[in-house]
Design an enzyme around this catalytic site. Structure first.
Site, mmCIF file in Angstrom:
data_model
loop_
_atom_site.group_PDB
_atom_site.id
_atom_site.type_symbol
_atom_site.label_atom_id
_atom_site.label_comp_id
_atom_site.label_asym_id
_atom_site.label_seq_id
_atom_site.Cartn_x
_atom_site.Cartn_y
_atom_site.Cartn_z
ATOM 1 N N LYS A 44 -6.111 7.868 -6.022
ATOM 2 C CA LYS A 44 -5.375 8.136 -4.788
ATOM 3 C C LYS A 44 -3.897 7.891 -5.070
ATOM 4 O O LYS A 44 -3.551 7.036 -5.902
ATOM 5 C CB LYS A 44 -5.883 7.193 -3.683
ATOM 6 C CG LYS A 44 -5.107 7.255 -2.362
ATOM 7 C CD LYS A 44 -5.275 8.550 -1.612
ATOM 8 C CE LYS A 44 -4.454 8.587 -0.326
ATOM 9 N NZ LYS A 44 -4.413 9.931 0.288
ATOM 10 N N CYS A 127 3.366 14.740 0.275
ATOM 11 C CA CYS A 127 2.493 14.174 1.312
ATOM 12 C C CYS A 127 3.019 14.574 2.688
ATOM 13 O O CYS A 127 4.162 14.304 3.014
ATOM 14 C CB CYS A 127 2.429 12.649 1.222
ATOM 15 S SG CYS A 127 1.477 12.001 2.626
HETATM 16 O O1 RRO Z 1 -2.809 10.230 2.500
HETATM 17 C C1 RRO Z 1 -2.561 11.313 3.063
HETATM 18 O O2 RRO Z 1 -2.431 11.419 4.295
HETATM 19 C C2 RRO Z 1 -2.363 12.549 2.295
HETATM 20 C C3 RRO Z 1 -1.549 12.631 1.178
HETATM 21 BR BR1 RRO Z 1 -0.716 11.165 0.405
HETATM 22 C C4 RRO Z 1 -1.343 13.892 0.549
HETATM 23 O O3 RRO Z 1 -0.614 14.047 -0.445
HETATM 24 N N1 RRO Z 1 -1.959 14.973 1.098
HETATM 25 C C5 RRO Z 1 -2.741 14.870 2.174
HETATM 26 O O4 RRO Z 1 -3.292 15.888 2.638
HETATM 27 N N2 RRO Z 1 -2.952 13.652 2.764
#
Ligand code: RRO
Length: 308
Positions: A44, A127
Protein backbone atom coordinates in the site's frame (compact mmCIF):
# COMPACT_ATOMS: atom_id res chain seq x y z
CA UNK A 1 4.40 -22.00 -19.89
CA UNK A 2 4.71 -18.62 -18.18
CA UNK A 3 5.69 -15.49 -20.06
CA UNK A 4 8.47 -13.77 -18.17
CA UNK A 5 9.00 -10.04 -18.29
CA UNK A 6 10.78 -7.28 -16.42
CA UNK A 7 10.32 -3.77 -15.05
CA UNK A 8 13.35 -1.49 -14.93
CA UNK A 9 15.57 -4.55 -15.22
CA UNK A 10 13.88 -6.44 -12.37
CA UNK A 11 12.69 -9.81 -13.62
CA UNK A 12 9.15 -11.07 -13.11
CA UNK A 13 8.07 -14.69 -13.68
CA UNK A 14 4.97 -13.42 -15.44
CA UNK A 15 3.44 -9.99 -15.97
CA UNK A 16 0.60 -10.03 -13.41
CA UNK A 17 0.82 -8.67 -9.85
CA UNK A 18 -1.10 -6.61 -7.32
CA UNK A 19 -1.70 -2.86 -7.56
CA UNK A 20 -0.88 -0.66 -4.59
CA UNK A 21 -4.24 -0.31 -2.88
CA UNK A 22 -6.33 -3.35 -2.05
CA UNK A 23 -5.29 -5.92 0.55
CA UNK A 24 -1.67 -4.83 0.84
CA UNK A 25 -1.56 -2.78 4.06
CA UNK A 26 -0.62 -5.27 6.79
CA UNK A 27 2.25 -7.76 6.96
CA UNK A 28 -0.32 -10.60 6.88
CA UNK A 29 -1.90 -9.19 3.72
CA UNK A 30 1.52 -8.78 2.09
CA UNK A 31 2.45 -12.38 2.97
CA UNK A 32 -0.84 -13.56 1.47
CA UNK A 33 0.13 -11.86 -1.81
CA UNK A 34 3.48 -13.64 -1.50
CA UNK A 35 1.70 -17.01 -1.23
CA UNK A 36 -0.53 -16.23 -4.22
CA UNK A 37 0.43 -16.37 -7.91
CA UNK A 38 1.09 -12.62 -8.02
CA UNK A 39 4.53 -12.19 -9.64
CA UNK A 40 5.55 -9.37 -7.27
CA UNK A 41 4.44 -7.89 -3.96
CA UNK A 42 3.43 -4.23 -3.98
CA UNK A 43 2.80 -2.43 -0.69
CA UNK A 44 0.00 0.00 0.00
CA UNK A 45 1.21 3.57 -0.58
CA UNK A 46 3.13 4.61 2.52
CA UNK A 47 3.25 7.92 4.34
CA UNK A 48 5.58 9.10 7.11
CA UNK A 49 3.16 8.36 9.94
CA UNK A 50 0.64 5.52 10.19
CA UNK A 51 -2.85 6.53 9.06
CA UNK A 52 -6.29 5.09 9.76
CA UNK A 53 -7.63 6.59 6.54
CA UNK A 54 -11.05 8.08 5.85
CA UNK A 55 -14.29 7.19 7.67
CA UNK A 56 -16.27 4.13 6.49
CA UNK A 57 -17.99 3.16 4.28
CA UNK A 58 -15.07 4.07 2.03
CA UNK A 59 -15.03 1.21 -0.52
CA UNK A 60 -18.07 0.08 -2.45
CA UNK A 61 -18.45 -2.53 -5.12
CA UNK A 62 -20.38 -1.32 -8.17
CA UNK A 63 -22.03 -3.31 -10.97
CA UNK A 64 -18.94 -2.91 -13.19
CA UNK A 65 -16.21 -1.96 -10.76
CA UNK A 66 -15.65 -0.03 -7.57
CA UNK A 67 -15.53 3.39 -5.99
CA UNK A 68 -13.16 4.19 -3.12
CA UNK A 69 -12.05 6.94 -0.85
CA UNK A 70 -9.77 4.99 1.47
CA UNK A 71 -7.67 8.03 2.40
CA UNK A 72 -4.28 6.29 2.45
CA UNK A 73 -4.67 3.91 5.38
CA UNK A 74 -1.18 2.45 5.98
CA UNK A 75 1.24 1.52 8.75
CA UNK A 76 3.82 4.26 8.07
CA UNK A 77 7.11 3.79 6.19
CA UNK A 78 9.15 2.58 9.17
CA UNK A 79 6.88 -0.47 9.50
CA UNK A 80 7.17 -1.29 5.80
CA UNK A 81 10.95 -1.11 6.08
CA UNK A 82 10.62 -3.74 8.82
CA UNK A 83 8.21 -5.86 6.76
CA UNK A 84 10.23 -5.92 3.52
CA UNK A 85 13.02 -8.35 4.54
CA UNK A 86 10.38 -10.70 5.97
CA UNK A 87 8.70 -10.80 2.54
CA UNK A 88 11.93 -11.87 0.79
CA UNK A 89 11.18 -15.50 1.59
CA UNK A 90 8.58 -15.45 -1.19
CA UNK A 91 11.33 -14.97 -3.78
CA UNK A 92 9.46 -12.23 -5.66
CA UNK A 93 10.33 -8.63 -6.46
CA UNK A 94 9.20 -6.22 -3.75
CA UNK A 95 7.74 -2.88 -4.77
CA UNK A 96 7.42 -0.07 -2.24
CA UNK A 97 4.66 2.39 -3.06
CA UNK A 98 5.27 5.87 -1.67
CA UNK A 99 2.74 8.65 -1.20
CA UNK A 100 4.17 11.25 1.20
CA UNK A 101 1.92 14.18 1.98
CA UNK A 102 4.60 16.70 0.94
CA UNK A 103 7.82 16.78 -1.05
CA UNK A 104 9.80 16.70 2.22
CA UNK A 105 7.90 13.56 3.26
CA UNK A 106 8.56 11.87 -0.09
CA UNK A 107 12.25 12.72 0.17
CA UNK A 108 12.50 11.28 3.70
CA UNK A 109 10.76 8.04 2.68
CA UNK A 110 12.75 7.61 -0.53
CA UNK A 111 16.06 8.22 1.26
CA UNK A 112 15.13 5.54 3.79
CA UNK A 113 14.03 3.11 1.04
CA UNK A 114 17.45 3.46 -0.63
CA UNK A 115 18.79 1.22 2.12
CA UNK A 116 15.68 -0.92 2.56
CA UNK A 117 15.03 -4.37 1.10
CA UNK A 118 12.89 -3.45 -1.90
CA UNK A 119 13.61 -3.78 -5.61
CA UNK A 120 11.52 -0.97 -7.05
CA UNK A 121 9.95 2.24 -5.75
CA UNK A 122 6.62 3.40 -7.15
CA UNK A 123 6.02 7.06 -6.33
CA UNK A 124 2.29 7.74 -6.23
CA UNK A 125 1.60 11.21 -7.62
CA UNK A 126 -2.07 10.50 -8.16
CA UNK A 127 -3.98 9.76 -4.96
CA UNK A 128 -7.39 11.34 -5.53
CA UNK A 129 -8.74 11.04 -2.00
CA UNK A 130 -6.88 13.37 0.35
CA UNK A 131 -8.88 16.50 1.13
CA UNK A 132 -6.82 19.62 0.43
CA UNK A 133 -4.14 17.70 -1.54
CA UNK A 134 -4.77 17.90 -5.27
CA UNK A 135 -3.24 15.15 -7.38
CA UNK A 136 0.39 16.15 -8.08
CA UNK A 137 0.30 14.53 -11.50
CA UNK A 138 -2.20 17.08 -12.77
CA UNK A 139 0.11 19.98 -11.83
CA UNK A 140 2.99 19.97 -14.32
CA UNK A 141 5.14 22.46 -12.39
CA UNK A 142 4.83 20.53 -9.15
CA UNK A 143 5.51 17.25 -10.94
CA UNK A 144 8.66 18.78 -12.44
CA UNK A 145 9.82 19.90 -8.95
CA UNK A 146 9.02 16.58 -7.30
CA UNK A 147 10.76 14.54 -9.99
CA UNK A 148 13.83 16.74 -10.08
CA UNK A 149 14.22 16.42 -6.29
CA UNK A 150 13.55 12.70 -5.94
CA UNK A 151 15.63 11.65 -8.93
CA UNK A 152 18.64 13.38 -7.35
CA UNK A 153 18.51 11.20 -4.23
CA UNK A 154 16.98 7.89 -5.27
CA UNK A 155 19.34 4.91 -5.66
CA UNK A 156 16.77 2.27 -6.64
CA UNK A 157 14.78 2.14 -9.87
CA UNK A 158 11.94 4.62 -9.37
CA UNK A 159 8.68 4.70 -11.29
CA UNK A 160 5.66 6.94 -11.06
CA UNK A 161 2.02 5.97 -10.55
CA UNK A 162 0.13 8.37 -12.78
CA UNK A 163 -3.42 9.64 -12.81
CA UNK A 164 -5.36 9.19 -16.05
CA UNK A 165 -4.85 11.86 -18.68
CA UNK A 166 -7.45 12.68 -21.29
CA UNK A 167 -6.04 15.45 -23.45
CA UNK A 168 -3.19 14.93 -25.92
CA UNK A 169 -1.58 18.21 -24.80
CA UNK A 170 -1.44 16.99 -21.20
CA UNK A 171 0.04 13.66 -22.31
CA UNK A 172 2.79 15.52 -24.14
CA UNK A 173 3.51 17.78 -21.17
CA UNK A 174 3.79 14.95 -18.66
CA UNK A 175 5.74 12.69 -21.05
CA UNK A 176 8.28 15.48 -21.59
CA UNK A 177 8.88 15.58 -17.82
CA UNK A 178 9.07 11.80 -17.44
CA UNK A 179 11.59 11.62 -20.28
CA UNK A 180 13.60 14.57 -18.93
CA UNK A 181 13.88 13.11 -15.43
CA UNK A 182 14.54 9.58 -16.71
CA UNK A 183 12.04 7.82 -14.46
CA UNK A 184 12.49 4.06 -14.90
CA UNK A 185 8.84 3.07 -15.27
CA UNK A 186 5.30 4.40 -15.14
CA UNK A 187 2.21 2.65 -13.78
CA UNK A 188 -0.95 3.92 -15.37
CA UNK A 189 -3.64 4.49 -14.41
CA UNK A 190 -4.60 5.31 -10.85
CA UNK A 191 -8.34 5.48 -10.33
CA UNK A 192 -9.99 8.42 -12.13
CA UNK A 193 -10.70 10.70 -9.18
CA UNK A 194 -13.87 12.19 -7.83
CA UNK A 195 -16.45 10.01 -9.49
CA UNK A 196 -19.89 9.92 -7.86
CA UNK A 197 -22.10 6.82 -7.67
CA UNK A 198 -25.67 7.27 -6.52
CA UNK A 199 -27.99 4.67 -5.03
CA UNK A 200 -31.39 5.80 -6.30
CA UNK A 201 -33.33 3.51 -3.93
CA UNK A 202 -31.71 4.99 -0.85
CA UNK A 203 -31.31 8.39 -2.53
CA UNK A 204 -27.74 8.70 -1.32
CA UNK A 205 -24.10 8.28 -2.25
CA UNK A 206 -22.49 4.89 -1.53
CA UNK A 207 -19.31 6.01 0.27
CA UNK A 208 -19.08 8.46 3.15
CA UNK A 209 -15.97 10.64 2.62
CA UNK A 210 -16.12 13.81 0.52
CA UNK A 211 -19.89 13.65 0.00
CA UNK A 212 -19.57 10.37 -1.89
CA UNK A 213 -16.86 11.42 -4.37
CA UNK A 214 -14.14 8.83 -4.89
CA UNK A 215 -11.78 7.04 -7.28
CA UNK A 216 -13.42 4.81 -9.88
CA UNK A 217 -12.01 1.34 -10.55
CA UNK A 218 -12.81 -1.79 -12.52
CA UNK A 219 -14.38 -2.45 -15.90
CA UNK A 220 -15.62 1.15 -16.24
CA UNK A 221 -12.04 2.39 -16.63
CA UNK A 222 -10.36 -0.19 -18.87
CA UNK A 223 -10.58 1.90 -22.08
CA UNK A 224 -9.07 4.87 -20.21
CA UNK A 225 -6.23 2.72 -18.88
CA UNK A 226 -5.55 1.26 -22.33
CA UNK A 227 -5.50 4.74 -23.88
CA UNK A 228 -2.99 5.96 -21.28
CA UNK A 229 -0.70 2.97 -21.79
CA UNK A 230 -0.89 3.39 -25.57
CA UNK A 231 -0.21 7.12 -25.54
CA UNK A 232 2.74 6.76 -23.17
CA UNK A 233 4.10 3.93 -25.30
CA UNK A 234 4.12 6.43 -28.18
CA UNK A 235 5.60 9.33 -26.23
CA UNK A 236 8.04 7.91 -23.66
CA UNK A 237 11.62 6.93 -24.38
CA UNK A 238 11.59 3.22 -24.92
CA UNK A 239 13.77 2.50 -21.89
CA UNK A 240 10.93 3.68 -19.63
CA UNK A 241 8.81 0.61 -18.92
CA UNK A 242 5.02 0.78 -18.75
CA UNK A 243 2.86 -1.07 -16.24
CA UNK A 244 -0.85 -1.13 -17.11
CA UNK A 245 -3.58 -0.87 -14.47
CA UNK A 246 -7.31 -0.42 -14.79
CA UNK A 247 -10.19 -2.81 -15.26
CA UNK A 248 -8.29 -6.04 -15.83
CA UNK A 249 -10.64 -8.96 -15.19
CA UNK A 250 -9.23 -11.76 -17.34
CA UNK A 251 -6.35 -12.95 -19.51
CA UNK A 252 -7.71 -11.25 -22.60
CA UNK A 253 -7.61 -7.89 -20.80
CA UNK A 254 -3.93 -8.51 -19.95
CA UNK A 255 -3.26 -9.30 -23.62
CA UNK A 256 -4.90 -5.99 -24.64
CA UNK A 257 -2.70 -4.04 -22.22
CA UNK A 258 0.43 -5.76 -23.57
CA UNK A 259 -0.66 -5.00 -27.15
CA UNK A 260 -1.08 -1.36 -26.13
CA UNK A 261 2.50 -1.30 -24.79
CA UNK A 262 2.57 -2.61 -21.21
CA UNK A 263 5.37 -4.89 -19.99
CA UNK A 264 3.36 -5.91 -16.93
CA UNK A 265 -0.03 -5.26 -15.35
CA UNK A 266 -1.46 -4.75 -11.87
CA UNK A 267 -4.77 -5.95 -10.46
CA UNK A 268 -6.87 -3.78 -8.14
CA UNK A 269 -10.66 -4.07 -8.18
CA UNK A 270 -10.70 -7.72 -9.33
CA UNK A 271 -8.27 -8.58 -6.52
CA UNK A 272 -10.63 -6.99 -3.98
CA UNK A 273 -13.57 -8.87 -5.48
CA UNK A 274 -12.12 -12.31 -6.11
CA UNK A 275 -9.27 -12.24 -3.58
CA UNK A 276 -5.96 -14.07 -4.14
CA UNK A 277 -7.17 -16.73 -6.53
CA UNK A 278 -7.56 -14.10 -9.28
CA UNK A 279 -3.80 -14.19 -9.92
CA UNK A 280 -3.59 -17.91 -10.81
CA UNK A 281 -6.77 -17.69 -12.90
CA UNK A 282 -5.69 -14.64 -14.90
CA UNK A 283 -2.13 -15.95 -15.41
CA UNK A 284 -3.46 -19.19 -16.86
CA UNK A 285 -6.00 -17.35 -19.05
CA UNK A 286 -3.26 -15.04 -20.36
CA UNK A 287 -0.98 -18.03 -21.08
CA UNK A 288 -3.84 -19.63 -23.00
CA UNK A 289 -4.50 -16.52 -25.11
CA UNK A 290 -0.78 -16.24 -25.94
CA UNK A 291 -0.45 -19.94 -26.77
CA UNK A 292 -3.60 -19.97 -28.93
CA UNK A 293 -2.28 -17.02 -30.90
CA UNK A 294 1.11 -18.70 -31.22
CA UNK A 295 3.14 -16.06 -29.39
CA UNK A 296 6.30 -17.16 -27.59
CA UNK A 297 7.09 -14.07 -25.55
CA UNK A 298 5.74 -10.77 -24.23
CA UNK A 299 8.08 -9.01 -26.65
CA UNK A 300 6.30 -10.64 -29.61
CA UNK A 301 3.18 -8.69 -28.62
CA UNK A 302 4.22 -5.62 -26.62
CA UNK A 303 3.15 -2.40 -28.30
CA UNK A 304 2.21 -4.19 -31.54
CA UNK A 305 -1.33 -2.81 -31.65
CA UNK A 306 -2.40 -2.39 -35.26
CA UNK A 307 -4.26 0.60 -36.66
CA UNK A 308 -7.04 0.20 -39.20
O1 RRO B 1 -5.95 5.35 -0.29
C1 RRO B 1 -6.66 5.82 -1.20
O2 RRO B 1 -7.71 6.44 -0.98
C2 RRO B 1 -6.27 5.70 -2.61
C3 RRO B 1 -5.00 5.99 -3.08
BR1 RRO B 1 -3.57 6.42 -1.98
C4 RRO B 1 -4.74 5.94 -4.48
O3 RRO B 1 -3.63 6.20 -4.98
N1 RRO B 1 -5.78 5.62 -5.30
C5 RRO B 1 -6.99 5.34 -4.83
O4 RRO B 1 -7.91 5.04 -5.61
N2 RRO B 1 -7.24 5.37 -3.48
Amino acid sequence: MSYKTSIAGIELKHPIFNAAGPLCVSLEELHAIGYSHSSAITTKSMTILPRDGNPEPRYYELPYGSINSMGLPNHGYLKYIEYLPQLRAHGKPLIASVSGLSLADNMEIIRALNDADCDLIELNVSCPNIVGKPQIGYDMEQTDDVLSSVMKVVRKPLGVKLPPYFDFVHYEQIATLLNKHKVRFVSCINSPGNALYIDADRECAVIKPKGGFGGLGGTYIKPIGLANVRKFFELLHHDIDIVGVGGINNGRDVFEYVLAGARAVQLGTIFMHEKHKCFARIVSEFDEVMAKKGYGSIEDVRGKLRGL
